[in-house]
Design an enzyme around this catalytic site. Structure first.
Site, PDB file in Angstrom:
ATOM      1  N   THR A  92      44.219  31.627  36.528  1.00 27.20           N
ATOM      2  CA  THR A  92      44.456  33.054  37.115  1.00 27.20           C
ATOM      3  C   THR A  92      43.359  33.235  38.031  1.00 27.20           C
ATOM      4  O   THR A  92      42.340  32.985  37.926  1.00 27.20           O
ATOM      5  CB  THR A  92      44.656  34.164  36.173  1.00 27.20           C
ATOM      6  N   ASP A  93      43.845  33.921  39.144  1.00 26.59           N
ATOM      7  CA  ASP A  93      42.690  34.636  40.110  1.00 26.59           C
ATOM      8  C   ASP A  93      41.825  35.659  39.600  1.00 26.59           C
ATOM      9  O   ASP A  93      40.654  36.057  40.026  1.00 26.59           O
ATOM     10  CB  ASP A  93      43.676  35.131  41.414  1.00 26.59           C
ATOM     11  N   GLU A  94      42.367  36.043  38.134  1.00 23.98           N
ATOM     12  CA  GLU A  94      41.382  37.252  37.877  1.00 23.98           C
ATOM     13  C   GLU A  94      39.996  36.648  37.170  1.00 23.98           C
ATOM     14  O   GLU A  94      39.176  37.437  36.934  1.00 23.98           O
ATOM     15  CB  GLU A  94      42.154  37.957  36.523  1.00 23.98           C
ATOM     16  N   TYR A 135      41.161  39.145  28.593  1.00 21.35           N
ATOM     17  CA  TYR A 135      41.935  38.146  29.178  1.00 21.35           C
ATOM     18  C   TYR A 135      41.285  37.255  30.005  1.00 21.35           C
ATOM     19  O   TYR A 135      41.316  36.048  30.002  1.00 21.35           O
ATOM     20  CB  TYR A 135      43.178  38.705  29.635  1.00 21.35           C
ATOM     21  N   SER A 136      40.812  37.860  31.069  1.00 22.92           N
ATOM     22  CA  SER A 136      40.299  36.932  32.355  1.00 22.92           C
ATOM     23  C   SER A 136      39.065  36.268  31.815  1.00 22.92           C
ATOM     24  O   SER A 136      38.809  35.377  32.399  1.00 22.92           O
ATOM     25  CB  SER A 136      40.164  37.803  33.374  1.00 22.92           C
ATOM     26  N   LYS A 154      40.136  33.165  30.049  1.00 20.04           N
ATOM     27  CA  LYS A 154      40.825  32.238  30.936  1.00 20.04           C
ATOM     28  C   LYS A 154      39.646  31.646  31.901  1.00 20.04           C
ATOM     29  O   LYS A 154      39.651  30.280  32.126  1.00 20.04           O
ATOM     30  CB  LYS A 154      41.774  32.982  31.868  1.00 20.04           C
ATOM     31  N   ASN A 190      52.437  36.632  39.524  1.00 17.45           N
ATOM     32  CA  ASN A 190      53.681  35.759  39.834  1.00 17.45           C
ATOM     33  C   ASN A 190      54.741  36.986  39.506  1.00 17.45           C
ATOM     34  O   ASN A 190      54.436  37.998  38.780  1.00 17.45           O
ATOM     35  CB  ASN A 190      53.802  34.946  38.562  1.00 17.45           C
ATOM     36  N   PHE A 216      54.481  44.172  35.084  1.00 16.04           N
ATOM     37  CA  PHE A 216      54.285  45.318  35.884  1.00 16.04           C
ATOM     38  C   PHE A 216      55.791  45.333  36.636  1.00 16.04           C
ATOM     39  O   PHE A 216      56.479  46.400  36.569  1.00 16.04           O
ATOM     40  CB  PHE A 216      53.074  45.258  36.966  1.00 16.04           C
TER      41      PHE A 216
END
Length: 332
Positions: A120-122, A147-148, A151, A177, A187
């Protein structure tokens, strides 16, 4: 090829499985633990001679080793991925994103199998709203949430196993996505299904947080491109130039569904909420020749809204439990 897809009953994983069946002649095995975010109905209609399903945990070393021995490539989607959940209980994120990825890498090392890791970009943290820059493959990691951060840790494990043990791996970090089969806790589907049920959408804070949206089918085509053409050891960022703030997205959803654009509610902001994500995917486009199909976010969002409108039987069983969680957290 015989491709093993971890987390293939989840949102982006199931979209990738559909993409493989529709665009290639590869056979696929889905390995999924079927937590609340996994849904076998997301694989309905796929041919049984092309797609097999195995229920199991990516941290189960024996099962993973047996499956790796029967496949030519592995695409690793399986992850705990919802930020709100990571703030409430970080432990499952460590178990799946760190220990699970380690278990897969050790099997890839033993079997010398092609391995692609979805991230992910996070992991890069966030950008200021007025920052002209975007994330690139060289952006330093600066994760904000459990979370980030897990990852980011899994990405670093992949890089270390490539360098230390010669594992044949690539990594991709993708922007947010949207599309079919996404759990209603997320969201866009949460706002769509709220409006379809006659309820008002909910926005964290003031709704100014910016995300760089990409349709799940474009993510799938990028991953397949990297699997086929990517250089071992390289990282590729996947994005479709879809920057929108959350307020704009909700207003588009309301307008598409025939409601007043301002018919939403503001709720307490998420702790540590990242301001802006933005992806520079020029390396992927330049070196591997990839380009997104859904260049128009509004058109992709309209197609997604239509899918949720037509597939209430898929999302309705998840909806009440999801909203109960938000009510319990004071973010209803």
């Amino acid at each position: 090829m015989r491709i093993l897809v971890t987390g293939g009953a989840g949102f982006i994983g199931s979209n990738f499985v559909h993409h493989l069946v529709e665009r290639t002649d590869h056979t696929v095995t889905v390995l999924d633990k079927l937590t609340y975010a996994g849904n076998l109905a997301s694989l309905d209609g796929l041919p049984e001679d092309r797609v097999a399903f195995v229920k199991g945990d990516i941290a189960d070393a024996g099962l993973v080793d047996e499956l790796f021995g029967r496949h030519d490539a592995v695409v690793h989607y399986a992850a705990e991925s919802h930020n709100d959940n990571s703030l409430n209980d970080p432990r499952p994120f460590l178990d799946t994103n760190i220990v699970g990825t380690y278990t897969l890498l050790e099997a890839a090392r033993r079997h010398d199998i092609r391995f692609h890791h979805i991230s992910t970009d996070e992991v890069y943290g966030d950008l200021e709203l007025d920052d002209p820059e975007r994330f690139t493959e060289d952006t330093p990691y600066n994760p904000s949430s459990p979370y980030s951060s897990t990852k980011a840790g899994s990405d670093l494990l992949v890089r270390a196993w490539v360098r230390s043990f010669g594992v044949q791996a690539t990594i991709s970090n993708c922007s947010n996505n949207y599309g079919p089969y996404q759990h209603v806790e997320k969201f866009i589907p949460r706002q769509i299904t709220n409006v379809l049920r006659g309820e008002r959408p909910k926005l964290y804070g003031t709704g100014e947080n910016v995300r760089d949206w990409i349709h799940a089918d474009d993510h799938s085509s990028a991953v397949l491109t990297i699997l086929e053409k990517g250089v071992i050891g390289e990282t590729y960022l996947i994005g479709a130039d879809g920057e929108k703030n959350n307020k704009e997205v909700v207003e588009l959803i309301l307008t598409e569904l025939g409601r007043e654009a301002t018919a939403y509610d503001l709720v307490t902001d998420r702790p540590g909420h990242d301001l802006r994500y933005a992806i520079d995917s020029s390396k992927l486009r330049r070196e591997l020749g990839w380009a997104p199909r859904f260049g128009d976010f509004a058109a992709g969002l309209a197609a997604t809204i239509a899918w949720y409108r037509e597939n209430e039987a898929w999302w309705a069983p998840q909806k009440e439990a999801t909203e109960a969680k938000y009510r319990a957290s004071g973010q209803a």
